[in-house]
Design an enzyme around this catalytic site. Structure first.
Site, PDB file in Angstrom:
ATOM      1  N   ASN A 126     -94.193 -98.563  -3.329  1.00  0.00           N
ATOM      2  CA  ASN A 126     -93.449 -97.313  -3.185  1.00  0.00           C
ATOM      3  C   ASN A 126     -93.320 -96.855  -1.739  1.00  0.00           C
ATOM      4  O   ASN A 126     -92.313 -96.268  -1.348  1.00  0.00           O
ATOM      5  CB  ASN A 126     -94.141 -96.215  -4.004  1.00  0.00           C
ATOM      6  CG  ASN A 126     -93.298 -94.972  -4.129  1.00  0.00           C
ATOM      7  OD1 ASN A 126     -92.165 -95.031  -4.588  1.00  0.00           O
ATOM      8  ND2 ASN A 126     -93.847 -93.835  -3.729  1.00  0.00           N
ATOM      9  N   THR A 176     -85.540-133.290   0.373  1.00  0.00           N
ATOM     10  CA  THR A 176     -84.733-132.527  -0.565  1.00  0.00           C
ATOM     11  C   THR A 176     -83.395-133.230  -0.731  1.00  0.00           C
ATOM     12  O   THR A 176     -82.765-133.622   0.252  1.00  0.00           O
ATOM     13  CB  THR A 176     -84.506-131.103  -0.040  1.00  0.00           C
ATOM     14  OG1 THR A 176     -85.779-130.496   0.209  1.00  0.00           O
ATOM     15  CG2 THR A 176     -83.731-130.270  -1.041  1.00  0.00           C
ATOM     16  N   LYS A 178     -79.682-133.929  -0.928  1.00  0.00           N
ATOM     17  CA  LYS A 178     -78.508-133.302  -0.323  1.00  0.00           C
ATOM     18  C   LYS A 178     -77.255-134.073  -0.737  1.00  0.00           C
ATOM     19  O   LYS A 178     -77.318-135.285  -0.866  1.00  0.00           O
ATOM     20  CB  LYS A 178     -78.636-133.293   1.208  1.00  0.00           C
ATOM     21  CG  LYS A 178     -79.896-132.635   1.745  1.00  0.00           C
ATOM     22  CD  LYS A 178     -79.908-131.145   1.500  1.00  0.00           C
ATOM     23  CE  LYS A 178     -81.171-130.516   2.090  1.00  0.00           C
ATOM     24  NZ  LYS A 178     -81.245-129.065   1.853  1.00  0.00           N
ATOM     25  N   LYS A 180     -77.200-130.177  -1.889  1.00  0.00           N
ATOM     26  CA  LYS A 180     -78.023-129.547  -2.914  1.00  0.00           C
ATOM     27  C   LYS A 180     -77.229-129.210  -4.174  1.00  0.00           C
ATOM     28  O   LYS A 180     -77.799-129.081  -5.251  1.00  0.00           O
ATOM     29  CB  LYS A 180     -78.710-128.304  -2.355  1.00  0.00           C
ATOM     30  CG  LYS A 180     -77.764-127.210  -1.892  1.00  0.00           C
ATOM     31  CD  LYS A 180     -78.534-125.956  -1.461  1.00  0.00           C
ATOM     32  CE  LYS A 180     -79.150-126.120  -0.104  1.00  0.00           C
ATOM     33  NZ  LYS A 180     -79.766-124.849   0.375  1.00  0.00           N
ATOM     34  N   ASP A 206     -83.560-128.648  -4.682  1.00  0.00           N
ATOM     35  CA  ASP A 206     -83.547-127.500  -3.784  1.00  0.00           C
ATOM     36  C   ASP A 206     -83.631-126.219  -4.600  1.00  0.00           C
ATOM     37  O   ASP A 206     -83.552-126.228  -5.830  1.00  0.00           O
ATOM     38  CB  ASP A 206     -82.318-127.511  -2.880  1.00  0.00           C
ATOM     39  CG  ASP A 206     -82.652-127.074  -1.456  1.00  0.00           C
ATOM     40  OD1 ASP A 206     -83.670-126.370  -1.277  1.00  0.00           O
ATOM     41  OD2 ASP A 206     -81.923-127.436  -0.523  1.00  0.00           O
ATOM     42  N   GLU A 207     -83.770-125.096  -3.884  1.00  0.00           N
ATOM     43  CA  GLU A 207     -84.088-123.839  -4.563  1.00  0.00           C
ATOM     44  C   GLU A 207     -83.015-123.383  -5.544  1.00  0.00           C
ATOM     45  O   GLU A 207     -83.314-122.732  -6.549  1.00  0.00           O
ATOM     46  CB  GLU A 207     -84.364-122.735  -3.527  1.00  0.00           C
ATOM     47  CG  GLU A 207     -83.139-122.128  -2.855  1.00  0.00           C
ATOM     48  CD  GLU A 207     -82.547-122.977  -1.755  1.00  0.00           C
ATOM     49  OE1 GLU A 207     -81.500-122.587  -1.217  1.00  0.00           O
ATOM     50  OE2 GLU A 207     -83.139-124.032  -1.416  1.00  0.00           O
ATOM     51  N   HIS A 296     -91.125-123.215  -3.796  1.00  0.00           N
ATOM     52  CA  HIS A 296     -90.129-123.035  -2.738  1.00  0.00           C
ATOM     53  C   HIS A 296     -90.052-121.543  -2.445  1.00  0.00           C
ATOM     54  O   HIS A 296     -89.831-120.738  -3.351  1.00  0.00           O
ATOM     55  CB  HIS A 296     -88.763-123.560  -3.194  1.00  0.00           C
ATOM     56  CG  HIS A 296     -87.748-123.578  -2.094  1.00  0.00           C
ATOM     57  ND1 HIS A 296     -87.221-124.742  -1.594  1.00  0.00           N
ATOM     58  CD2 HIS A 296     -87.178-122.577  -1.378  1.00  0.00           C
ATOM     59  CE1 HIS A 296     -86.363-124.462  -0.628  1.00  0.00           C
ATOM     60  NE2 HIS A 296     -86.320-123.142  -0.479  1.00  0.00           N
ATOM     61  N   ARG A 297     -90.203-121.162  -1.175  1.00  0.00           N
ATOM     62  CA  ARG A 297     -90.276-119.743  -0.827  1.00  0.00           C
ATOM     63  C   ARG A 297     -88.882-119.111  -0.710  1.00  0.00           C
ATOM     64  O   ARG A 297     -88.594-118.355   0.211  1.00  0.00           O
ATOM     65  CB  ARG A 297     -91.080-119.532   0.448  1.00  0.00           C
ATOM     66  CG  ARG A 297     -90.588-120.296   1.664  1.00  0.00           C
ATOM     67  CD  ARG A 297     -91.438-119.985   2.893  1.00  0.00           C
ATOM     68  NE  ARG A 297     -90.941-120.678   4.077  1.00  0.00           N
ATOM     69  CZ  ARG A 297     -91.365-120.446   5.307  1.00  0.00           C
ATOM     70  NH1 ARG A 297     -92.307-119.538   5.520  1.00  0.00           N
ATOM     71  NH2 ARG A 297     -90.870-121.107   6.334  1.00  0.00           N
ATOM     72  N   HIS A 329     -93.780-123.916   1.100  1.00  0.00           N
ATOM     73  CA  HIS A 329     -93.131-124.063   2.404  1.00  0.00           C
ATOM     74  C   HIS A 329     -93.717-123.025   3.364  1.00  0.00           C
ATOM     75  O   HIS A 329     -93.822-121.848   3.015  1.00  0.00           O
ATOM     76  CB  HIS A 329     -91.626-123.859   2.271  1.00  0.00           C
ATOM     77  CG  HIS A 329     -90.963-124.890   1.415  1.00  0.00           C
ATOM     78  ND1 HIS A 329     -90.031-125.774   1.899  1.00  0.00           N
ATOM     79  CD2 HIS A 329     -91.110-125.196   0.100  1.00  0.00           C
ATOM     80  CE1 HIS A 329     -89.623-126.571   0.922  1.00  0.00           C
ATOM     81  NE2 HIS A 329     -90.269-126.232  -0.183  1.00  0.00           N
ATOM     82  N   SER A 381     -90.382-128.118   6.273  1.00  0.00           N
ATOM     83  CA  SER A 381     -89.049-128.632   5.962  1.00  0.00           C
ATOM     84  C   SER A 381     -87.995-127.774   6.633  1.00  0.00           C
ATOM     85  O   SER A 381     -88.219-126.595   6.905  1.00  0.00           O
ATOM     86  CB  SER A 381     -88.819-128.653   4.445  1.00  0.00           C
ATOM     87  OG  SER A 381     -88.758-127.340   3.926  1.00  0.00           O
TER      88      SER A 381
END
Length: 486
Positions: A126, A176, A178, A180, A206-207, A296-297, A329, A381
């Site tokens: 908050n 990763t 590609k 993606k 990938d994410e 994966h962040r 990551h 990465s």
């Protein structure tokens, strides 16, 4: 009133007088307070509005992130009020800025055991919208072992992962897939196979690849696991592909995780955007079912990147270690994404070590005892390639996953050659390190010699030799030293 007015509190009122009383006068600032071993400690960076005294602002943060509201309420008398209120015990100016660091202690009774959702709702839920502050950032937390022990922690941890994979003494290598988005399931699987047979340990969704019209998740997984199994049979090594189970509901996530297990996958993946509860739930499933969990962040930079507002990534790293991920990551230093050397090394320490001392140079405000909780494998990465291997190994160490997406799939001789280039680079660099060479200084020469017998590595270095991402970081450590609290 200090918070709303000109910074002059006027005559001090009784704590229980009706109306509005400054937070500091209500007990949310206490310079004499000595934090207990069991307190959660927080370091907040803030910029107060004009006319708001720094101590009052720090007290307001303590109040609004614990028990306070904007006015005196009689129901406080029905609680052990002084026990439950957050206590700002120190406010320090950040030299050369209009910023301050408030150190706040929270009693452990304020938090539900084993819940990242509750801890984050309490501390950041908050107060970040509070008008009396121009900006607010949670820089670091000290989480006491008493509370650490209420969490599962990593589903497996660094050592158990190495034992699962039978791979020791070097960073693990990944890529990763590609592009993606847009590949068919069969072509996606072809990328996985070529990368793994070429020498990588992992490939990765990938994410934002989940279950889109051009490639549904079940089809992708069937082709990916066919590729993984074929590459393992050819190389004699254990391989994996991070199958992204992130979905709209937990029911769908569990369904996907179960199918991954049925196919024999050693690892699944979840996005940070799935939320803390989903991540903790999948971590519990992974420990129960013997599957590694990669995080994966995705989305983190929306609140971790800016210097004066949001949440520092070192806090997210601590929360995710508690939540139970095996990978996360955490920056590359040399790649295309945000992260200076000292910040990234601080993140890696937070994830891997059993006990971390306070270190202002690395942005670590507090000591942290993990009570024997296993470490998390950091993942580097984003914009890295084989020609940087000496830097990556020197800066990040061997308990790391180095993911070369473009640096594998973009190789001029194809995906397998790109994977081979990365594998050769890491093998020669680890050998040189083990022989006692200064790989940070001698690294380019070591790679140059390896290029004489590895055409794949030579092509990789020639292709990307002039590529660098030399931009000033938006956030570098300037931690106000915090003494160890016994």
């Amino acid at each position: 009133m200090v918070i709303a007015g000109d910074g002059k509190a006027g005559a001090k009122k009784s704590r229980w007088s009706a109306g509005v009383t400054p937070y500091a006068e209500m007990g949310y600032y206490n310079a004499d307070y000595v934090p207990k071993d069991t307190d959660i400690l927080a370091a907040f960076r803030f910029v107060p509005q004009e006319g708001v005294e720094p101590i009052e602002a720090g007290a307001a943060v303590a109040g609004e992130s614990s028990t306070a509201t904007w006015t005196v309420v009689w129901t406080d008398r029905l609680t052990a009020y002084e026990h439950y209120q957050g206590k700002c015990f120190r406010v320090e100016p950040v030299p050369g800025t209009n910023q301050y660091i408030a150190f706040i202690a929270y009693d452990l009774d304020l938090f539900e055991e084993g819940s990242i959702a509750n801890m984050s709702s309490s501390i950041i839920g908050n107060v970040f919208g509070f008008k009396a502050l121009k900006s607010l950032r949670l820089e670091d937390l000290r989480i006491p072992p008493h509370y650490v022990k209420t969490f599962q922690g990593p589903a497996h941890g660094i050592m158990m992962e190495r034992e699962y994979l039978n791979k020791y003494g070097r960073p693990l290598l990944g890529a990763t897939v590609k592009p993606k988005l847009g590949l068919s399931a069969k072509n996606y699987g072809r990328v996985v196979y070529e990368a793994l047979r070429g020498g990588l340990d992992f490939t990765k969704d990938d994410e934002n690849i989940n279950s889109q019209p051009f490639m549904r998740w079940r089809d992708r997984w069937l082709f990916c696991m066919e590729a993984v199994n074929k590459a393992m049979a050819e190389t004699g090594e254990i391989k994996g592909h991070y199958l992204n189970v992130t979905a709209a509901t937990m029911e769908e996530m569990y369904e996907r995780a179960e199918f991954a297990k049925e196919l024999g996958s050693v690892i699944i993946m979840v996005d940070l955007t799935a939320g803390f509860t989903a991540i903790q739930s999948m971590a519990k499933w992974c420990r129960k079912n013997g599957v590694l969990l990669h995080l994966h962040r995705a989305g983190h930079s929306t609140y971790t990147r800016q210097k004066i507002h949001g949440v520092n990534f070192r806090v997210i790293a601590k929360w995710m270690r508690l939540a139970g991920v095996d990978h996360i990551h955490a920056g590359t230093v040399v790649g295309k994404l945000e992260g200076d050397l000292h910040s990234v090394q601080g993140y890696y320490k937070t994830l891997r070590t059993q006990y971390t001392e306070a270190d202002p140079l690395l942005g670590l405000y507090f000591e942290q005892d993990w009570a024997s909780m296993p470490g998390v494998m950091p993942v580097a990465s984003g914009g890295i390639h084989a020609g940087q291997m000496h830097l990556l190994l020197s800066y990040l160490g061997e308990d790391t996953i180095l993911q070369f997406g473009g640096g594998t799939i973009g190789h001029p001789d194809g995906i397998a050659a790109g994977a081979t280039a990365n594998r050769v680079a890491v093998e020669v660099m680890v050998q040189a390190r083990n022989e006692g060479k200064d790989i940070l200084r001698e690294g380019p020469e070591i790679l140059e010699k390896a290029c004489r017998w590895s055409p794949a590595l030579a092509k990789a270095i020639e292709t990307w030799k002039d590529i660098s991402f030399e931009f000033e970081s938006t956030d570098v450590p300037d931690a106000v030293a915090m003494p160890t609290i016994a």
